[in-house]
Design a protein around this motif. Sequence first.
Motif, PDB file in Angstrom:
ATOM      1  N   UNK A 175       0.787  -1.229   0.000  1.00 20.58           N
ATOM      2  CA  UNK A 175       0.000   0.000   0.000  1.00 20.58           C
ATOM      3  C   UNK A 175       0.817   1.276   0.000  1.00 20.58           C
ATOM      4  N   UNK A 176       2.118   1.175   0.356  1.00 20.36           N
ATOM      5  CA  UNK A 176       2.975   2.375   0.397  1.00 20.36           C
ATOM      6  C   UNK A 176       4.163   2.224  -0.546  1.00 20.36           C
ATOM      7  N   UNK A 177       4.079   1.315  -1.509  1.00 16.07           N
ATOM      8  CA  UNK A 177       5.248   0.951  -2.301  1.00 16.07           C
ATOM      9  C   UNK A 177       5.805   2.117  -3.115  1.00 16.07           C
ATOM     10  N   UNK A 178       4.963   3.102  -3.486  1.00 13.50           N
ATOM     11  CA  UNK A 178       5.428   4.222  -4.299  1.00 13.50           C
ATOM     12  C   UNK A 178       5.709   5.481  -3.477  1.00 13.50           C
ATOM     13  N   UNK A 179       5.572   5.384  -2.157  1.00 11.86           N
ATOM     14  CA  UNK A 179       5.835   6.550  -1.313  1.00 11.86           C
ATOM     15  C   UNK A 179       7.328   6.683  -1.007  1.00 11.86           C
ATOM     16  N   UNK A 180       7.835   7.928  -0.959  1.00 13.84           N
ATOM     17  CA  UNK A 180       9.202   8.129  -0.467  1.00 13.84           C
ATOM     18  C   UNK A 180       9.300   7.656   0.982  1.00 13.84           C
ATOM     19  N   UNK A 181      10.381   7.011   1.329  1.00 15.69           N
ATOM     20  CA  UNK A 181      10.524   6.443   2.672  1.00 15.69           C
ATOM     21  C   UNK A 181      10.457   7.532   3.736  1.00 15.69           C
ATOM     22  N   UNK A 182      10.954   8.731   3.431  1.00 11.23           N
ATOM     23  CA  UNK A 182      10.945   9.808   4.422  1.00 11.23           C
ATOM     24  C   UNK A 182       9.535  10.240   4.813  1.00 11.23           C
ATOM     25  N   UNK A 183       8.528   9.902   4.014  1.00 11.47           N
ATOM     26  CA  UNK A 183       7.150  10.281   4.342  1.00 11.47           C
ATOM     27  C   UNK A 183       6.437   9.226   5.181  1.00 11.47           C
ATOM     28  N   UNK A 184       7.086   8.097   5.439  1.00 10.88           N
ATOM     29  CA  UNK A 184       6.437   7.002   6.151  1.00 10.88           C
ATOM     30  C   UNK A 184       6.522   7.184   7.662  1.00 10.88           C
ATOM     31  N   UNK A 185       5.621   6.522   8.365  1.00 12.21           N
ATOM     32  CA  UNK A 185       5.672   6.492   9.828  1.00 12.21           C
ATOM     33  C   UNK A 185       6.853   5.643  10.279  1.00 12.21           C
ATOM     34  N   UNK A 186       7.183   5.746  11.554  1.00 13.87           N
ATOM     35  CA  UNK A 186       8.294   4.969  12.115  1.00 13.87           C
ATOM     36  C   UNK A 186       8.054   3.474  11.917  1.00 13.87           C
ATOM     37  N   UNK A 187       6.813   3.034  12.123  1.00 13.77           N
ATOM     38  CA  UNK A 187       6.498   1.624  11.966  1.00 13.77           C
ATOM     39  C   UNK A 187       6.700   1.129  10.551  1.00 13.77           C
ATOM     40  N   UNK A 188       6.265   1.911   9.560  1.00 16.77           N
ATOM     41  CA  UNK A 188       6.446   1.517   8.166  1.00 16.77           C
ATOM     42  C   UNK A 188       7.926   1.533   7.778  1.00 16.77           C
ATOM     43  N   UNK A 189       8.673   2.502   8.281  1.00 18.47           N
ATOM     44  CA  UNK A 189      10.117   2.525   8.006  1.00 18.47           C
ATOM     45  C   UNK A 189      10.785   1.262   8.546  1.00 18.47           C
ATOM     46  N   UNK A 190      10.320   0.829   9.723  1.00 22.53           N
ATOM     47  CA  UNK A 190      10.874  -0.393  10.306  1.00 22.53           C
ATOM     48  C   UNK A 190      10.568  -1.595   9.423  1.00 22.53           C
ATOM     49  N   UNK A 191       9.386  -1.614   8.851  1.00 22.61           N
ATOM     50  CA  UNK A 191       9.005  -2.731   7.983  1.00 22.61           C
ATOM     51  C   UNK A 191       9.789  -2.713   6.666  1.00 22.61           C
ATOM     52  N   UNK A 220      17.515  -6.484  15.086  1.00 24.91           N
ATOM     53  CA  UNK A 220      17.686  -5.623  16.258  1.00 24.91           C
ATOM     54  C   UNK A 220      16.397  -4.828  16.467  1.00 24.91           C
ATOM     55  N   UNK A 221      15.651  -5.165  17.504  1.00 26.58           N
ATOM     56  CA  UNK A 221      14.375  -4.519  17.822  1.00 26.58           C
ATOM     57  C   UNK A 221      13.426  -4.526  16.612  1.00 26.58           C
ATOM     58  N   UNK A 222      13.042  -5.698  16.113  1.00 25.01           N
ATOM     59  CA  UNK A 222      12.259  -5.755  14.867  1.00 25.01           C
ATOM     60  C   UNK A 222      10.871  -5.149  14.951  1.00 25.01           C
ATOM     61  N   UNK A 223      10.293  -5.049  16.150  1.00 26.58           N
ATOM     62  CA  UNK A 223       8.940  -4.492  16.259  1.00 26.58           C
ATOM     63  C   UNK A 223       8.930  -3.084  16.846  1.00 26.58           C
ATOM     64  N   UNK A 224      10.092  -2.446  16.911  1.00 31.24           N
ATOM     65  CA  UNK A 224      10.170  -1.085  17.433  1.00 31.24           C
ATOM     66  C   UNK A 224       9.335  -0.137  16.575  1.00 31.24           C
ATOM     67  N   UNK A 225       8.440   0.593  17.191  1.00 28.68           N
ATOM     68  CA  UNK A 225       7.621   1.568  16.481  1.00 28.68           C
ATOM     69  C   UNK A 225       6.360   1.012  15.850  1.00 28.68           C
ATOM     70  N   UNK A 226       6.137  -0.302  15.956  1.00 28.18           N
ATOM     71  CA  UNK A 226       4.949  -0.902  15.358  1.00 28.18           C
ATOM     72  C   UNK A 226       3.770  -0.843  16.328  1.00 28.18           C
TER      73      UNK A 226
END
Length: 244
Positions: free
Chosen positions: A127-143, A160-166
Amino acid sequence: MSALIEIERLTKRFGGFTAVDDVSFTVGRGEVLGFLGPNGAGKSTTMRMLAGFMPPTSGTARICGADVVDQPVAAKRNLGFLPEGAPTYPEMTVTGFLAFAGRIRGFKGSELDDRVAHAMLLTQLEGVRLQPIETLSKGFKRRVGLAQALLHDPPVLVLDEPTDGLDPNQKHEVRALIRRMAPEKAIIISTHILEEVGAVCTRAIIIANGRVVVDAPPSVLEEQGRSLDEVFRRLTLGATAEAA
């Protein structure tokens, strides 16, 4: 059970400070190891040395038999690493970044497209495949960071902390994914979230002041107290007092 991860007497010193002190353990295929400790215990430093991002002062680390210092390319070929903070190129889109990571891994053409698509499917990033990474939430950046670690389907994962921010639902999804992958891989999850250990790990190592203070299945640890939290506090506070 063959050991895919081998750590022998691993030590890291920064001047007069010893961050990791003579740590040894192995992880076999089918094991999910929870690597626990309070902040500053040496968890992330150990993971960085295992991943080849930081040279040890002494000792060795091997991934699928390849020494991470002497055979770094062979070791990293078999490793999926999610570092603390999951660094990316923020101006890239999710698809662009994963394709870039895939090309570095040597994939191209339809195989590259398939691997990017599959990694996004596993981590629910379509669902976010075409978004710039800088616009994503912390959880999506982690994913996104997790997706690049899974892209080449490595036999060893160091997370290292795989669920941080989710959020809670996302944590459940990532833990379910780890459980599905576990039979075919050796996985280390560095965390301070004890709930994570009980949810996905077959074994737990607790580290304090750079030293291993316990190595046992979570169920065995729970037998030593009313909860993992209680055992963790007792073991880590005890180790801190001894070091002082």
